[in-house]
Design an enzyme around this catalytic site. Structure first.
Site, short mmCIF file in Angstrom:
data_model
loop_
_atom_site.label_atom_id
_atom_site.label_comp_id
_atom_site.label_asym_id
_atom_site.label_seq_id
_atom_site.Cartn_x
_atom_site.Cartn_y
_atom_site.Cartn_z
N ASP A 1 0.82 -1.23 0.00
CA ASP A 1 0.00 0.00 0.00
C ASP A 1 0.84 1.27 0.00
OD1 ASP A 1 -2.18 -1.63 0.19
OD2 ASP A 1 -2.37 -1.44 2.36
P1 NAP Z 1 1.02 -4.02 3.08
O1 NAP Z 1 0.33 -3.05 2.21
O2 NAP Z 1 0.23 -4.63 4.19
O3 NAP Z 1 1.62 -5.15 2.13
C1 NAP Z 1 2.46 -6.13 2.63
C2 NAP Z 1 2.79 -7.06 1.47
O4 NAP Z 1 3.79 -7.95 1.95
C3 NAP Z 1 1.64 -7.90 1.00
O5 NAP Z 1 1.16 -7.45 -0.24
C4 NAP Z 1 2.19 -9.35 0.91
O6 NAP Z 1 2.05 -9.83 -0.42
C5 NAP Z 1 3.67 -9.18 1.25
N1 NAP Z 1 4.17 -10.21 2.15
C6 NAP Z 1 3.57 -10.78 3.21
N2 NAP Z 1 4.35 -11.70 3.77
C7 NAP Z 1 5.49 -11.73 3.05
C8 NAP Z 1 6.69 -12.48 3.13
N3 NAP Z 1 6.89 -13.40 4.08
N4 NAP Z 1 7.66 -12.23 2.23
C9 NAP Z 1 7.49 -11.31 1.25
N5 NAP Z 1 6.37 -10.58 1.12
C10 NAP Z 1 5.38 -10.78 2.02
O7 NAP Z 1 2.32 -3.39 3.76
P2 NAP Z 1 2.89 -1.90 3.74
O8 NAP Z 1 3.18 -1.46 2.34
O9 NAP Z 1 3.98 -1.91 4.76
O10 NAP Z 1 1.69 -1.00 4.22
C11 NAP Z 1 1.24 -0.97 5.55
C12 NAP Z 1 -0.28 -0.97 5.59
O11 NAP Z 1 -0.69 -1.09 6.96
C13 NAP Z 1 -0.88 0.31 5.04
O12 NAP Z 1 -2.11 0.04 4.41
C14 NAP Z 1 -1.13 1.09 6.31
O13 NAP Z 1 -2.14 2.06 6.17
C15 NAP Z 1 -1.54 -0.01 7.25
N6 NAP Z 1 -1.42 0.43 8.61
C16 NAP Z 1 -0.19 0.68 9.13
C17 NAP Z 1 -0.10 1.24 10.39
C18 NAP Z 1 1.21 1.63 10.97
O14 NAP Z 1 1.21 2.36 11.94
N7 NAP Z 1 2.33 1.17 10.42
C19 NAP Z 1 -1.23 1.48 11.12
C20 NAP Z 1 -2.47 1.20 10.55
C21 NAP Z 1 -2.54 0.67 9.32
P3 NAP Z 1 2.07 -11.43 -0.70
O15 NAP Z 1 0.94 -11.99 0.10
O16 NAP Z 1 1.89 -11.56 -2.17
O17 NAP Z 1 3.39 -11.92 -0.22
#
Ligand code: NAP
Length: 465
Positions: free
Chosen positions: A391
């Site tokens: 994301d």
């Molecule tokens: P993300 O959008 O959740 O994407 C993570 C990606 O990692 C997934 O598409 C998944 O694809 C891949 N993945 C999972 N396990 C894996 C593994 N073992 N090896 C390789 N790839 C793997 O992560 P992000 O880009 O870090 O974004 C964070 C999200 O969390 C945002 O939507 C944000 O708004 C939300 N969030 C964060 C917080 C905060 O404070 N950090 C708080 C609230 C919400 P595959 O399944 O294809 O592997």
């Protein structure tokens, strides 16, 4: 005389504890000093607990003293063991649980005061009741948040008119609260129990419809509320340490909630009432196909690059790939490649998630940049290496008005000359939408678990020269 000196000593200890809380919090604002910040604040908590214990020794009955010491022993042991064991990826639910306990403790203090009927001062009675309300809502709400993040509750409970039902629960609970405050002696009133029941039900009812995607923001909000509740009860008990610690937690939690909502481009009202993250599933309207790359080819491309920006995300944390990633970065640096790490404020599942992981692996802080610092640099990067992030690098957030995450600030990985994305397959990210970055002409997908794939890249870079 003896009790006076113990009280003076206690107040002085509270002052020292308060100073330690504030200085600890200040140190937590930079990754360089964060670990010592946690220790300082922890020391503050120890000082406050010991000072309170000393006071209790002079006042409490033997039975109560045994209860207090047993509670500290059991609570301390449970926290120690669970804190040691918890995986980094499970930290949000752990925080939810601790928040809930804080809110519950504040509500419990108020319950004792109200049932005992010892509090007749109207201001104190009001403080106790308001603190009880906030604490109880925060307690039951945090437990639901924990259950959702832990996968114990998998569905969000929603029905027509739910907001009106919640409003009705709120109004009835407030009415009971008003009855408690306005009674000359509330101790025998059934309104007290009904008030607590209403507040607990409200916390559950408010949190059940919120999707898992918004839970971290909700937890942060409950954190702020817990702080506020503790602050109120601090006034009731005339305890300066509780007032200061509660206010500091309340203020920090509020700022964190705002920061997270802003980084997701959401308002708090939208988080609490709009059911994001479940309705948006599969959306995004991305067309095009993803193109795979072999690790050997990706390794050659990287070995001959001048500048590479690494974007870590949640998948890196799940795979515990931080050490391998730093090994790869060092190898590239030895090859003369300029390497930077770009961290999005909500990458991972909690604020600071990626910074903590990279710090644990030993990545120097001067190689790590946040969104504002690094975004202009992507255009000059030969490769953006996206590892388990989704994301936070979705260009639809910038360009596609119909995207559910439109307006969320993102890392401009799509502006790099080449993009290599490591993920296991076609899985979506946290928001459940497709990612336009993955089908761009310059993007290649290196499918696999982040740790294994980075390991292959290390071999490939070594083989390339
Ligand atoms: P993300 O959008 O959740 O994407 C993570 C990606 O990692 C997934 O598409 C998944 O694809 C891949 N993945 C999972 N396990 C894996 C593994 N073992 N090896 C390789 N790839 C793997 O992560 P992000 O880009 O870090 O974004 C964070 C999200 O969390 C945002 O939507 C944000 O708004 C939300 N969030 C964060 C917080 C905060 O404070 N950090 C708080 C609230 C919400 P595959 O399944 O294809 O592997």
């Amino acid at each position: 005389m003896a009790s006076f000196s113990i009280e003076t000593l206690t107040q002085l200890s509270y002052l020292a504890a308060a100073a330690l809380f504030i200085l600890g919090l200040k140190r937590m604002s930079s990754p360089v000093t964060a670990v010592s910040g946690v220790r300082w604040a922890g020391l503050g908590m120890l000082v406050a607990t010991l000072a309170t214990l000393a006071l209790i020794f002079t006042r409490a009955s033997q039975f109560n003293l045994i209860l207090v010491i047993a509670a500290i022993g059991v609570g301390g042991a449970l926290a120690w063991v669970s804190g040691k064991r918890v995986a980094m990826t499970n930290m949000p639910q752990m925080i939810a649980l601790y928040n809930g306990m804080g809110g519950g403790a504040a509500a419990a203090i108020a319950a004792v005061e109200l049932y005992r009927g010892s509090e007749t001062n109207l201001v104190h009675l009001t403080m106790a009741t308001v603190g009880a309300f906030i604490g109880a809502v925060s307690f039951s709400g945090s437990l639901i948040a924990f259950a959702k993040l832990q996968g114990l509750i998998t569905k969000s409970v929603r029905f027509g008119g739910q907001k009106f039902v919640n409003l009705a629960i709120l109004l009835v609970t407030l009415a009971f609260g008003f009855m408690v405050v306005s009674a000359t002696n509330p101790s025998g009133l059934p309104a007290i129990s009904l008030f607590f029941a209403g507040a607990l039900i409200l916390g559950v009812a408010m949190t059940l419809p919120i999707g898992g995607a918004d839970m971290p923001v909700v937890i942060s909000l409950y954190n702020a509320l817990t702080g506020l509740a503790v602050g109120f009860e601090g006034f009731v008990l005339d305890n300066a340490a509780m007032i200061i610690a509660g206010t500091v937690v309340g203020a920090a939690g509020t700022l964190l909630t705002q920061l997270m909502a802003k980084a997701m481009n959401r308002s708090l009202g939208n988080v609490l009432f709009a059911n994001f993250g479940e309705t948006s599933s599969g959306g995004g309207g991305v067309t095009g196909t993803q193109k795979a790359i072999e690790a050997s080819d990706a390794g050659v491309m990287m070995a001959y690059s001048q500048k590479i920006i690494i974007v870590p995300g949640y998948g890196l944390a799940v795979a515990q790939a931080q050490h391998k990633v730093w090994e790869l970065a060092q190898l590239l640096i030895d090859h003369g490649v300029k390497v930077r790490f770009a961290i999005h404020p909500v990458a991972g599942r909690m604020p600071g998630h990626m910074n903590v992981l990279l710090a644990e692996a030993g990545v120097p802080y001067d190689l790590i940049s946040d969104l504002d610092e690094i975004n202009a640099e992507f255009e000059t990067a030969d490769v953006a290496l996206v590892i388990g992030a989704n994301d936070v690098v979705n260009p639809d957030a910038r360009a596609n008005r119909s995207s559910p995450i439109y307006g969320m600030p993102i890392l401009n990985a799509d502006k790099a000359k080449n993009v290599i994305v490591i993920k296991r397959g076609q899985g979506q990210g946290f928001s459940g939408i497709d990612n336009a970055l993955f089908v761009l002409d310059q993007t290649r997908m290196l499918y696999g678990d982040a740790q294994a794939a980075v390991g292959q890249l290390i071999q490939a870079v070594k083989a390339a020269g």
